[in-house]
Design a protein around this motif. Sequence first.
Motif, PDB file in Angstrom:
ATOM      1  N   MET A   1       0.842  -1.354   0.051  1.00 43.64           N
ATOM      2  CA  MET A   1      -0.013  -0.070  -0.011  1.00 43.64           C
ATOM      3  C   MET A   1       0.886   1.250  -0.149  1.00 43.64           C
ATOM      4  N   LYS A   2       0.548   2.028  -0.926  1.00 41.67           N
ATOM      5  CA  LYS A   2       1.363   3.302  -0.986  1.00 41.67           C
ATOM      6  C   LYS A   2       0.758   4.350   0.206  1.00 41.67           C
ATOM      7  N   PHE A   3       2.080   4.715   0.689  1.00 42.37           N
ATOM      8  CA  PHE A   3       1.549   5.826   1.637  1.00 42.37           C
ATOM      9  C   PHE A   3       1.232   7.467   1.011  1.00 42.37           C
ATOM     10  N   ARG A   4       0.234   7.802   1.316  1.00 44.94           N
ATOM     11  CA  ARG A   4      -0.056   9.160   1.006  1.00 44.94           C
ATOM     12  C   ARG A   4      -0.348  10.139   1.866  1.00 44.94           C
ATOM     13  N   MET A   5       0.385  11.176   2.090  1.00 51.21           N
ATOM     14  CA  MET A   5       0.338  12.190   2.991  1.00 51.21           C
ATOM     15  C   MET A   5      -1.064  13.078   2.909  1.00 51.21           C
ATOM     16  N   ALA A   6      -1.760  13.173   3.853  1.00 50.60           N
ATOM     17  CA  ALA A   6      -3.034  13.802   4.170  1.00 50.60           C
ATOM     18  C   ALA A   6      -2.790  15.329   3.659  1.00 50.60           C
ATOM     19  N   GLU A   7      -3.577  15.616   2.632  1.00 49.97           N
ATOM     20  CA  GLU A   7      -3.539  17.020   2.320  1.00 49.97           C
ATOM     21  C   GLU A   7      -3.854  18.268   3.193  1.00 49.97           C
ATOM     22  N   ARG A   8      -4.342  17.870   4.107  1.00 50.71           N
ATOM     23  CA  ARG A   8      -4.184  19.095   5.301  1.00 50.71           C
ATOM     24  C   ARG A   8      -3.337  18.906   6.407  1.00 50.71           C
ATOM     25  N   SER A   9      -2.282  17.871   6.393  1.00 53.46           N
ATOM     26  CA  SER A   9      -1.725  17.693   7.353  1.00 53.46           C
ATOM     27  C   SER A   9      -0.521  18.715   7.324  1.00 53.46           C
ATOM     28  N   LEU A  10       0.047  18.953   8.414  1.00 49.31           N
ATOM     29  CA  LEU A  10       1.155  20.109   8.572  1.00 49.31           C
ATOM     30  C   LEU A  10       2.148  20.038   7.664  1.00 49.31           C
ATOM     31  N   PHE A  11       2.587  18.631   7.364  1.00 48.68           N
ATOM     32  CA  PHE A  11       3.912  18.581   6.496  1.00 48.68           C
ATOM     33  C   PHE A  11       3.242  18.839   5.260  1.00 48.68           C
ATOM     34  N   ALA A  12       2.135  18.461   4.789  1.00 45.68           N
ATOM     35  CA  ALA A  12       1.656  18.658   3.431  1.00 45.68           C
ATOM     36  C   ALA A  12       1.398  20.131   2.980  1.00 45.68           C
ATOM     37  N   ILE A  13       0.840  20.744   4.088  1.00 44.56           N
ATOM     38  CA  ILE A  13       0.762  22.528   4.095  1.00 44.56           C
ATOM     39  C   ILE A  13       2.103  23.017   3.874  1.00 44.56           C
ATOM     40  N   LEU A  14       2.964  22.604   4.550  1.00 41.33           N
ATOM     41  CA  LEU A  14       4.375  23.174   4.491  1.00 41.33           C
ATOM     42  C   LEU A  14       4.954  22.813   3.235  1.00 41.33           C
ATOM     43  N   LEU A  15       4.972  21.766   2.786  1.00 36.36           N
ATOM     44  CA  LEU A  15       5.449  21.701   1.433  1.00 36.36           C
ATOM     45  C   LEU A  15       4.867  22.453   0.280  1.00 36.36           C
ATOM     46  N   ARG A  16       3.618  22.826   0.434  1.00 34.25           N
ATOM     47  CA  ARG A  16       2.843  23.813  -0.544  1.00 34.25           C
ATOM     48  C   ARG A  16       3.409  25.153  -0.182  1.00 34.25           C
ATOM     49  N   SER A  17       3.999  25.478   0.905  1.00 30.86           N
ATOM     50  CA  SER A  17       4.180  26.873   1.477  1.00 30.86           C
ATOM     51  C   SER A  17       5.632  27.148   0.838  1.00 30.86           C
ATOM     52  N   PRO A  18       6.004  28.736   0.973  1.00 31.44           N
ATOM     53  CA  PRO A  18       7.541  28.915   0.818  1.00 31.44           C
ATOM     54  C   PRO A  18       8.333  28.336   1.619  1.00 31.44           C
ATOM     55  N   TRP A  19       9.443  27.942   1.162  1.00 35.08           N
ATOM     56  CA  TRP A  19      10.361  26.912   1.817  1.00 35.08           C
ATOM     57  C   TRP A  19      10.805  27.701   3.059  1.00 35.08           C
ATOM     58  N   TRP A  20      11.020  28.838   3.179  1.00 37.42           N
ATOM     59  CA  TRP A  20      11.685  29.374   4.118  1.00 37.42           C
ATOM     60  C   TRP A  20      10.768  29.513   5.539  1.00 37.42           C
ATOM     61  N   ILE A  21       9.595  29.203   5.151  1.00 37.58           N
ATOM     62  CA  ILE A  21       8.571  28.874   6.377  1.00 37.58           C
ATOM     63  C   ILE A  21       8.921  27.654   7.188  1.00 37.58           C
ATOM     64  N   SER A  22       9.373  26.620   6.883  1.00 34.40           N
ATOM     65  CA  SER A  22       9.620  25.452   7.283  1.00 34.40           C
ATOM     66  C   SER A  22      11.300  25.777   7.948  1.00 34.40           C
ATOM     67  N   LEU A  23      12.152  26.358   7.170  1.00 31.66           N
ATOM     68  CA  LEU A  23      13.470  26.838   7.809  1.00 31.66           C
ATOM     69  C   LEU A  23      13.354  27.539   9.040  1.00 31.66           C
ATOM     70  N   ALA A  24      12.433  28.321   8.980  1.00 29.80           N
ATOM     71  CA  ALA A  24      12.108  29.478   9.926  1.00 29.80           C
ATOM     72  C   ALA A  24      11.644  28.593  11.409  1.00 29.80           C
ATOM     73  N   LEU A  25      10.672  27.568  11.167  1.00 32.82           N
ATOM     74  CA  LEU A  25      10.276  26.631  12.265  1.00 32.82           C
ATOM     75  C   LEU A  25      11.504  25.846  12.806  1.00 32.82           C
ATOM     76  N   ALA A  26      12.429  25.471  11.901  1.00 33.91           N
ATOM     77  CA  ALA A  26      13.520  24.617  12.520  1.00 33.91           C
ATOM     78  C   ALA A  26      14.319  25.416  13.289  1.00 33.91           C
ATOM     79  N   GLY A  27      14.461  26.752  12.831  1.00 36.98           N
ATOM     80  CA  GLY A  27      15.274  27.714  13.767  1.00 36.98           C
ATOM     81  C   GLY A  27      14.696  28.053  14.731  1.00 36.98           C
ATOM     82  N   VAL A  28      13.263  28.372  15.054  1.00 35.50           N
ATOM     83  CA  VAL A  28      12.599  28.513  16.254  1.00 35.50           C
ATOM     84  C   VAL A  28      12.868  27.531  17.198  1.00 35.50           C
TER      85      VAL A  28
END
Length: 200
Positions: A1-28
């Motif tokens: 069975m293939k794993f599918r990330m939920a479209e509304r999960s935090l990771f899926a939302i961040l993948l669709r968001s500007p990359w620097w947002i995830s980088l900023a969260l890592a920094g925080v």
Amino acid sequence: MKFRMAERSLFAILLRSPWWISLALAGVIALIARLALPAEMFWFGAMGGFPFLVIAVMAARRQMKEPSAARVQQTLEAAGAMSWRDFSAALEDGWLKQGFTVNRRHGRDAEGADFAIHKAGVTTLVSGKRWKAASLGVEPLRELKAAIDKAEASAGLFVALGDVTPQAAKFAKDNHIRVLQAPELVSLLRDTPLGTASRG
């Protein structure tokens, strides 16, 4: 069975968001670990931000491949000014460069779908002749679905430059039909000089 990330999960939302947002969260997270934990525990706490760092890299790579807004607009305007002969040749050229086998459908076989494209044992019927329509409704999708059922194809693809009505979007989703719009269409045609594609 293939794993599918939920479209509304935090990771899926961040993948669709500007990359620097995830980088900023890592920094925080790293900053919180630095302020709240003893020095010997800092790296352990900072590792909590590692998944966000990975997402930042993935998002950055994805966004670097996406065409610019200017490129999207330029390509859509060029596609909208083309004849079906030239536009269909450009589509065919794009799929061939992606490793698909492309068959044009003729006569009665062309009802509801203009192409059958094949790759890795999967056959997809494509409707593209109404690409200039300002709005995509349900009826053309019903015609494509009928063609898919008749041909026992795996899926459907509808090429559209205009808007998609909510009813059409729901019908497409319920019937495994993907609507190809910008920027996906631009990506498909990126290596094809529009208006000069050869009919293979």
